[in-house]
Design a protein around this motif. Structure first.
Motif, PDB file in Angstrom:
ATOM      1  N   ASN A 129       3.429  12.797  -3.646  1.00 56.43           N
ATOM      2  CA  ASN A 129       2.152  12.745  -4.192  1.00 56.43           C
ATOM      3  C   ASN A 129       1.371  11.728  -3.269  1.00 56.43           C
ATOM      4  OD1 ASN A 129       2.501   9.938  -4.739  1.00 56.43           O
ATOM      5  ND2 ASN A 129       3.677  10.598  -6.716  1.00 56.43           N
ATOM      6  N   ASP A 130       0.094  11.390  -3.510  1.00 54.89           N
ATOM      7  CA  ASP A 130      -0.524  10.687  -2.435  1.00 54.89           C
ATOM      8  C   ASP A 130       0.004   9.242  -1.875  1.00 54.89           C
ATOM      9  OD1 ASP A 130      -2.644  12.590  -2.162  1.00 54.89           O
ATOM     10  OD2 ASP A 130      -3.972  11.709  -3.606  1.00 54.89           O
ATOM     11  N   ALA A 131       0.917   8.821  -2.951  1.00 54.69           N
ATOM     12  CA  ALA A 131       1.484   7.504  -2.567  1.00 54.69           C
ATOM     13  C   ALA A 131       2.915   7.453  -2.110  1.00 54.69           C
ATOM     14  CB  ALA A 131       1.392   6.425  -3.952  1.00 54.69           C
ATOM     15  N   VAL A 132       3.606   8.520  -2.424  1.00 52.01           N
ATOM     16  CA  VAL A 132       5.098   8.704  -1.981  1.00 52.01           C
ATOM     17  C   VAL A 132       5.526   9.797  -1.198  1.00 52.01           C
ATOM     18  CG1 VAL A 132       7.396   8.857  -3.149  1.00 52.01           C
ATOM     19  CG2 VAL A 132       5.737   7.441  -4.096  1.00 52.01           C
ATOM     20  N   ILE A 154      12.828   6.937   1.650  1.00 51.38           N
ATOM     21  CA  ILE A 154      11.712   6.769   0.750  1.00 51.38           C
ATOM     22  C   ILE A 154      10.460   5.891   1.120  1.00 51.38           C
ATOM     23  CG2 ILE A 154      11.085   6.430  -1.768  1.00 51.38           C
ATOM     24  CD1 ILE A 154      13.710   7.116  -2.238  1.00 51.38           C
ATOM     25  N   VAL A 155       9.216   6.635   1.055  1.00 48.71           N
ATOM     26  CA  VAL A 155       8.224   5.898   1.455  1.00 48.71           C
ATOM     27  C   VAL A 155       7.147   5.728   0.398  1.00 48.71           C
ATOM     28  CG1 VAL A 155       6.272   5.587   3.307  1.00 48.71           C
ATOM     29  CG2 VAL A 155       8.384   6.632   3.972  1.00 48.71           C
ATOM     30  N   ASP A 156       6.755   4.384   0.210  1.00 47.24           N
ATOM     31  CA  ASP A 156       5.770   4.045  -0.827  1.00 47.24           C
ATOM     32  C   ASP A 156       4.317   3.667  -0.241  1.00 47.24           C
ATOM     33  OD1 ASP A 156       7.069   4.837  -3.431  1.00 47.24           O
ATOM     34  OD2 ASP A 156       8.547   3.247  -2.622  1.00 47.24           O
ATOM     35  N   TYR A 157       3.296   4.063  -0.551  1.00 49.00           N
ATOM     36  CA  TYR A 157       2.008   3.440   0.043  1.00 49.00           C
ATOM     37  C   TYR A 157       1.214   3.015  -1.243  1.00 49.00           C
ATOM     38  CZ  TYR A 157      -2.697   3.051   1.418  1.00 49.00           C
ATOM     39  OH  TYR A 157      -4.088   2.774   1.650  1.00 49.00           O
ATOM     40  N   LEU A 167      -0.265  -1.225   2.334  1.00 51.68           N
ATOM     41  CA  LEU A 167       0.918  -1.708   2.329  1.00 51.68           C
ATOM     42  C   LEU A 167       1.934  -0.420   2.170  1.00 51.68           C
ATOM     43  CD1 LEU A 167       0.793  -4.284  -0.536  1.00 51.68           C
ATOM     44  CD2 LEU A 167       0.780  -4.730   1.908  1.00 51.68           C
ATOM     45  N   VAL A 168       2.751  -0.137   3.264  1.00 55.18           N
ATOM     46  CA  VAL A 168       3.607   0.873   3.406  1.00 55.18           C
ATOM     47  C   VAL A 168       5.310   0.388   3.396  1.00 55.18           C
ATOM     48  CG1 VAL A 168       4.196   2.979   4.731  1.00 55.18           C
ATOM     49  CG2 VAL A 168       2.067   1.982   4.938  1.00 55.18           C
ATOM     50  N   LEU A 169       5.672   0.630   2.291  1.00 54.62           N
ATOM     51  CA  LEU A 169       7.187   0.256   2.122  1.00 54.62           C
ATOM     52  C   LEU A 169       8.087   1.566   2.455  1.00 54.62           C
ATOM     53  CD1 LEU A 169       8.957  -1.784   1.395  1.00 54.62           C
ATOM     54  CD2 LEU A 169       8.916  -0.769  -1.209  1.00 54.62           C
ATOM     55  N   PHE A 170       9.119   0.948   3.397  1.00 51.83           N
ATOM     56  CA  PHE A 170      10.103   1.982   3.880  1.00 51.83           C
ATOM     57  C   PHE A 170      11.590   1.740   3.267  1.00 51.83           C
ATOM     58  CE2 PHE A 170       6.755   2.461   7.012  1.00 51.83           C
ATOM     59  CZ  PHE A 170       6.758   3.653   7.273  1.00 51.83           C
ATOM     60  N   ASN A 171      12.230   2.593   2.534  1.00 50.52           N
ATOM     61  CA  ASN A 171      13.402   2.207   2.012  1.00 50.52           C
ATOM     62  C   ASN A 171      14.321   3.112   2.810  1.00 50.52           C
ATOM     63  OD1 ASN A 171      13.462  -0.071   0.128  1.00 50.52           O
ATOM     64  ND2 ASN A 171      12.374   1.223  -1.100  1.00 50.52           N
ATOM     65  N   LEU A 172      15.389   2.793   3.686  1.00 53.16           N
ATOM     66  CA  LEU A 172      16.260   3.878   4.486  1.00 53.16           C
ATOM     67  C   LEU A 172      17.783   3.505   4.043  1.00 53.16           C
ATOM     68  CD1 LEU A 172      13.792   2.052   6.507  1.00 53.16           C
ATOM     69  CD2 LEU A 172      14.492   4.244   7.542  1.00 53.16           C
ATOM     70  N   SER A 173      18.561   4.656   3.948  1.00 52.30           N
ATOM     71  CA  SER A 173      19.792   4.246   3.834  1.00 52.30           C
ATOM     72  C   SER A 173      20.765   5.737   4.355  1.00 52.30           C
ATOM     73  CB  SER A 173      20.514   4.010   2.559  1.00 52.30           C
ATOM     74  OG  SER A 173      21.899   3.911   2.514  1.00 52.30           O
ATOM     75  N   PRO A 174      21.902   5.826   4.980  1.00 46.02           N
ATOM     76  CA  PRO A 174      22.669   6.843   5.277  1.00 46.02           C
ATOM     77  C   PRO A 174      23.090   7.402   3.856  1.00 46.02           C
ATOM     78  CG  PRO A 174      23.758   5.206   6.247  1.00 46.02           C
ATOM     79  CD  PRO A 174      22.492   4.749   5.675  1.00 46.02           C
ATOM     80  N   GLN A 175      23.028   6.762   2.975  1.00 44.01           N
ATOM     81  CA  GLN A 175      23.980   7.274   1.715  1.00 44.01           C
ATOM     82  C   GLN A 175      22.957   8.209   0.837  1.00 44.01           C
ATOM     83  OE1 GLN A 175      26.565   6.690   0.671  1.00 44.01           O
ATOM     84  NE2 GLN A 175      27.404   4.355   1.673  1.00 44.01           N
ATOM     85  N   VAL A 176      23.475   8.988  -0.116  1.00 50.28           N
ATOM     86  CA  VAL A 176      22.568   9.948  -0.900  1.00 50.28           C
ATOM     87  C   VAL A 176      21.985   9.251  -1.789  1.00 50.28           C
ATOM     88  CG1 VAL A 176      24.526  11.878  -0.620  1.00 50.28           C
ATOM     89  CG2 VAL A 176      24.843  10.294  -2.404  1.00 50.28           C
TER      90      VAL A 176
END
Length: 195
Positions: A129-132, A154-157, A167-176
């Motif tokens: 959506n516009d934020a994710v 996953i990016v949240d704005y 505010l742009v929040l990035f969560n990153l992981s090689p895990q599923v």
């Protein structure tokens, strides 16, 4: 202390942080105990063509630099920036490729034992959506494994009108996405009063 695990992290600390202690006093990303933090000002030394003004706040999972850990290479970073990033799938792909190519290239050059060409990063995003946005970043781990790593992202704005910041929040992981590390990253909070 295992120096082979801590050296990459200390390289990151010493070479890439551009902290101004007078201007920056705390990490806006609140995380559980054991999550190391960093604060980096824009322009980012390793990706100066990402032309924002503001600050990047980072939180590393406790096992971020340990290749056998369940939370290996799992981390979050927040861009608190003045400009509207006008996010799109194409823009996120371009900026993440620039970001990781620059970061891994710089780390590789500092590692005197590594004299090989670092593979180029590829990023793919979809708009929820516009934020994710959700996506993948296929990059190279110049810090720990010296191998390619595939990160789910996953990016949240959101716009914080109180602070007049994007505010742009990035969560990153090689895990599923079903892995427990994502539940832990969902608990990371932005310490900023916003309407």
């Amino acid at each position: 202390m295992n120096f082979t695990k801590t050296i990459p992290f200390f390289l990151f600390l010493l070479l890439f942080t551009q902290c101004n202690t007078e201007k920056i006093s705390k990490n806006l990303l609140l995380a559980a105990d054991g999550w190391r933090g960093e604060i980096i000002e824009f322009p980012l030394k390793f990706a100066s063509s990402i032309s924002y003004s503001g600050t990047e706040y980072v939180r590393f999972a406790p096992g971020w630099g340990e290749k056998e850990a369940e939370d290996y290479f799992s981390y979050a970073f927040l861009w608190e920036i003045d400009q509207n990033p006008q996010l799109s799938t194409e823009k996120l792909e371009s900026e993440m490729e620039t970001y990781f190519d620059g970061l891994m290239s710089m780390v590789s050059k500092m590692n005197l034992k590594l004299f090989k060409k670092v593979p180029k990063t590829k990023a793919f995003f979809e708009k929820v959506n516009d934020a994710v946005y959700v996506g993948k970043v296929l990059t190279y781990d110049a810090f720990t494994t010296k191998k390619e790593v595939n990160l789910n992202v996953i990016v949240d704005y959101k716009f914080c009108s109180t602070a007049n910041k994007h505010l742009v929040l990035f969560n990153l992981s090689p895990q599923v996405p079903e892995h427990q590390i994502w539940k832990k990253m969902k608990k990371i909070r932005i310490d900023l009063e916003c309407d």
